[in-house]
Write a protein that holds these residues in place. Structure first.
Motif, short mmCIF file in Angstrom:
data_model
loop_
_atom_site.label_atom_id
_atom_site.label_comp_id
_atom_site.label_asym_id
_atom_site.label_seq_id
_atom_site.Cartn_x
_atom_site.Cartn_y
_atom_site.Cartn_z
N GLN A 193 67.59 63.32 22.64
CA GLN A 193 66.20 62.97 22.97
C GLN A 193 65.42 64.23 23.37
N VAL A 198 61.94 63.19 21.21
CA VAL A 198 61.56 61.80 20.96
C VAL A 198 61.73 60.98 22.24
N GLU A 203 63.25 55.32 20.32
CA GLU A 203 64.13 55.81 19.25
C GLU A 203 65.39 56.40 19.88
#
Ligand SMILES: Cc1cc2nc3c(=O)[nH]c(=O)nc-3n(C[C@H](O)[C@H](O)[C@H](O)COP(=O)(O)O)c2cc1C
Length: 221
Positions: A193, A198, A203
């Protein structure tokens, strides 16, 4: 995801139909290959792998909106999975974090190599000697809402099943290309991440696939 994009190599599918390895050969040769091959992975091979395994082949209109057609199957053709190649070493491609755009068949460059990028690649080291890092680590991330609006509580299970289908397709195409692939059961979602920038709630990483060069690439046609 970024303005910095790179068009990838598109193999000639008709030429592949005529001259590719047989299906049985690919299936029987498929195995996990860790460590480095005779030649490093090239950007042409990476492009061919992504094209043959994961591109959008077609877009079709349905009453629920457009759906895509791709080489691997997906529950409800929802295609909730995204591929993020972390490129450690690839001839013709700068190291860093990329996102694969399957519709345009191109890579979007998200960032260069950071200490966290190296940590994620180190984590993907082969568990056997000589414990090499893969040249490219493809993190598979899921945008679960693409499935959840329709399948609700089934969505998580479908994401994992889609991941298996995608990983097997990447294995088979890598085998046909003479590359060195292995699936990875663990890849730190929090680290991913941060590396990809993101939102982990929108996600989440659900799988990973390591690939390195094998035999020297054939000359471009
Ligand atoms: C979901 C999944 C996770 C895996 N995780 C790893 C892993 O973390 N490291 C690794 O070296 N191989 C991993 N593998 C590869 C397996 O070890 C390998 O598929 C198995 O030993 C059978 O060998 P083969 O792929 O050569 O047929 C994984 C495979 C799958 C399908």
């Amino acid at each position: 995801m970024t303005e910095e994009v790179l068009e990838l190599f598109r193999p000639d599918v008709e030429a592949l139909r005529a001259g590719d390895l047989s299906f049985t050969e690919v299936l029987e040769n498929r195995r996990s290959l860790r460590g480095r091959g005779a030649a490093p992975l090239t950007v042409r091979q990476l492009g061919e792998l992504l094209f043959r395994a994961a591109r959008v082949r077609d877009v079709r209109a349905t009453r629920d909106g457009d759906i895509t057609d791709r080489p691997y199957p997906s529950a409800g053709a929802a295609y909730a999975l995204e591929l993020y190649p972390l490129v450690g070493e690839c001839q013709g491609l700068a190291p860093g974090v990329y996102h694969y755009d399957p519709l345009g068949h191109r890579l979007e460059r998200l960032s260069g190599p950071t200490p966290e990028f190296h940590a994620l690649l180190d984590e993907a080291r082969a568990p056997v000697e000589p414990f090499d890092r893969p040249e490219v680590l493809m993190v598979v991330a899921a945008r679960v809402p693409r499935l959840a609006w329709k399948y609700e509580t089934l969505a998580y299970s479908l994401v994992l099943q889609d991941t298996g289908a995608l990983v097997q397709t990447l294995y088979l195409v890598s085998t046909a290309l003479g590359l060195r692939p292995y699936a990875l059961g663990r890849s730190d979602p929090d680290l991913f991440q941060r590396v990809a920038g993101v939102d982990g709630f929108a996600e989440a990483s659900v799988g990973a696939f390591a690939v390195s060069g094998g035999e020297p690439a054939a000359d471009p046609p």
